[in-house]
Design an enzyme around this catalytic site. Structure first.
Site, mmCIF file in Angstrom:
data_model
loop_
_atom_site.group_PDB
_atom_site.id
_atom_site.type_symbol
_atom_site.label_atom_id
_atom_site.label_comp_id
_atom_site.label_asym_id
_atom_site.label_seq_id
_atom_site.Cartn_x
_atom_site.Cartn_y
_atom_site.Cartn_z
ATOM 1 N NE ARG A 1 -2.625 -1.185 3.571
ATOM 2 C CZ ARG A 1 -3.480 -1.143 4.595
ATOM 3 N NH1 ARG A 1 -4.761 -0.968 4.367
ATOM 4 N NH2 ARG A 1 -3.061 -1.278 5.824
ATOM 5 N NE ARG B 1 -5.764 -1.286 13.500
ATOM 6 C CZ ARG B 1 -5.779 -1.551 12.187
ATOM 7 N NH1 ARG B 1 -5.588 -2.795 11.776
ATOM 8 N NH2 ARG B 1 -5.963 -0.593 11.316
#
Length: 430
Positions: free
Chosen positions: A131, A408
């Site tokens: 990414r 998360r």
């Protein structure tokens, strides 16, 4: 580290209220850096990434105040967060914070636009691929920023301020679109973003920025036109429902052969997921405040999927659908086109008895009659919840280790599933 124990094989039945979208809330919070006035966000999910980003914003000099649950028009507004960044005292986004989640890198555009300077650590988050930040960096450079990579940090300056540009992304990137979109709101002139991401979270950000005084056209299209303004002001905004949580609990109903009503959400947010579930044999009924999903057939059918940018099938729902396909009749080919390292859940599903063969960017899933509980290890956020789904369907006991990933992105996961009849508990590390 905490773990989760599941005794599976029970159909889930009940109602689950969907939380606000973590992936929408994070860029909305970062937008607070664009104004001296207070930004108040409601329907905020109670997940670890929100707390991490609050720490980062406070590192830059913002003050934050969190309120508890509230109710508006019969729906929960979740938590409410007020952020005031009237003074930017630091332009550094340190490694210790940014390494925990990729969204931390989104502060670069707003800081450059408002202060003309930023020092941002290269980001972390789930280990599902490289990414790269090249699209962010290239776009900001086209807008007049000077950026160099030094010691793991992106050091950026725009001493004359950011200026307009016509930017075409080589590939569709949600993060780069969000970063440059925010930066362009305060840039001089008119900026055009071509091949921009079209995800609902992008539309949510545009709607907030518009409420703050931004001039933006092109919601939901690949061409965004942003006319820079001199100043943005504060706003009050409700975070959109979490479409990935919606899809995850929809699959929980189908994989266990139960029936769950999902409220405080919208079916159109996950239309591509629902289409696949219906093809596989699920029953979906849309309601005024969400949807009801169930599985009337004894077995489901194998269905091929390919992840694509919105409105295609979301990469964040790939692991969950793979868990469902492990118990389907026939085979399913699952192709991942967004990230190059997003099959790390495959060996763990295999421990539960799944039959999966990976060929490059595709995984062939041959359905089995049943899964059997076993100890497994979570590797990233969505992989973690795919193991929860598989554990709910498996016979016997499944223990999922390293579940901090789940914290998360999923609010009160055990509580929501238990309310629908799941035998699930968290084992707190001593």
């Amino acid at each position: 580290m905490d773990s989760i124990r599941i005794r599976g094989g029970k159909p889930l039945n009940g109602k689950i209220e969907i939380s606000g979208a973590k992936n929408a809330a994070l860029p909305l919070m970062v937008a607070s850096l664009l104004t001296e006035e207070t930004l108040t966000l409601s329907n905020l999910p109670h997940v670890a990434d929100i707390s991490t980003l609050i720490s980062l914003l406070c590192q830059h000099g913002a003050t934050a105040e969190m309120n508890g649950q509230s109710v508006s028009d019969g729906c929960s507004d979740g938590r409410s967060l007020s952020i005031t960044a009237d003074r930017i005292t630091s332009t550094e986004a340190p490694y210790d914070i940014v390494r925990k989640m990729r969204a931390g890198a989104l502060v670069m555009g707003p800081l450059l636009a408002r202060i003309g300077k930023a020092r941002v650590s290269l980001p972390g988050g789930c280990a599902i691929g490289t990414r790269p930040m090249n699209l962010h960096v290239s776009g900001l450079e086209q807008m007049g920023a000077e950026i160099k990579i030094v010691g793991g940090y992106m050091e950026a300056e725009a001493p004359a301020g950011l200026t307009s540009a016509e930017i075409r992304f080589e590939t569709v990137s949600v993060g780069a679109t969000e970063n440059l979109l925010m930066a362009a709101t305060l840039a001089k002139g008119t900026t055009v973003l071509e091949n921009a991401a079209k995800e609902p979270e992008i539309i949510d950000l545009i709607q907030l920025l518009r409420q703050m005084g931004a001039d933006i056209e092109g919601d939901g299209t690949e061409r965004l036109v942003i006319r820079g303004v001199d100043k943005l002001h504060g706003a009050r905004y409700r975070v959109m429902p979490d479409r990935i949580e919606t899809g995850t609990y929809a699959i929980a109903a189908v994989i266990t052969g139960g029936k769950i009503e999902l409220t405080n959400t919208r079916a159109e947010l996950i239309r591509s997921v629902l289409d696949i579930l219906v093809e596989a044999g699920a029953d979906v009924v849309e309601t005024e405040n969400g949807l009801v999903i169930s599985r009337s057939a004894a077995r489901i059918n194998g269905v091929d999927i390919m992840t694509l940018p919105y409105p295609g099938y979301p990469t964040d729902m790939q692991a969950q659908m793979m868990a469902l396909m492990t118990i389907a009749d026939g085979a399913a080919m699952i192709t991942e086109t967004i990230f190059e390292n997003r099959f790390m859940h495959v060996p763990e599903l295999a421990r539960l008895g799944a039959n999966i063969t990976v060929h490059g960017h595709s995984a062939l899933v041959r359905g089995v009659q049943k899964l059997v509980g076993a100890p497994v290890m979570a590797t990233d956020l969505r992989a973690s919840v795919s193991l929860v789904l598989a554990g709910l369907a498996a016979e016997g006991e499944t223990v999922i280790n390293r579940v901090y990933h789940l914290d998360r992105g999923y609010e009160r996961l055990e509580e929501k599933l238990a309310a629908c009849g799941a035998d699930i508990e968290r084992i707190v590390a001593s």
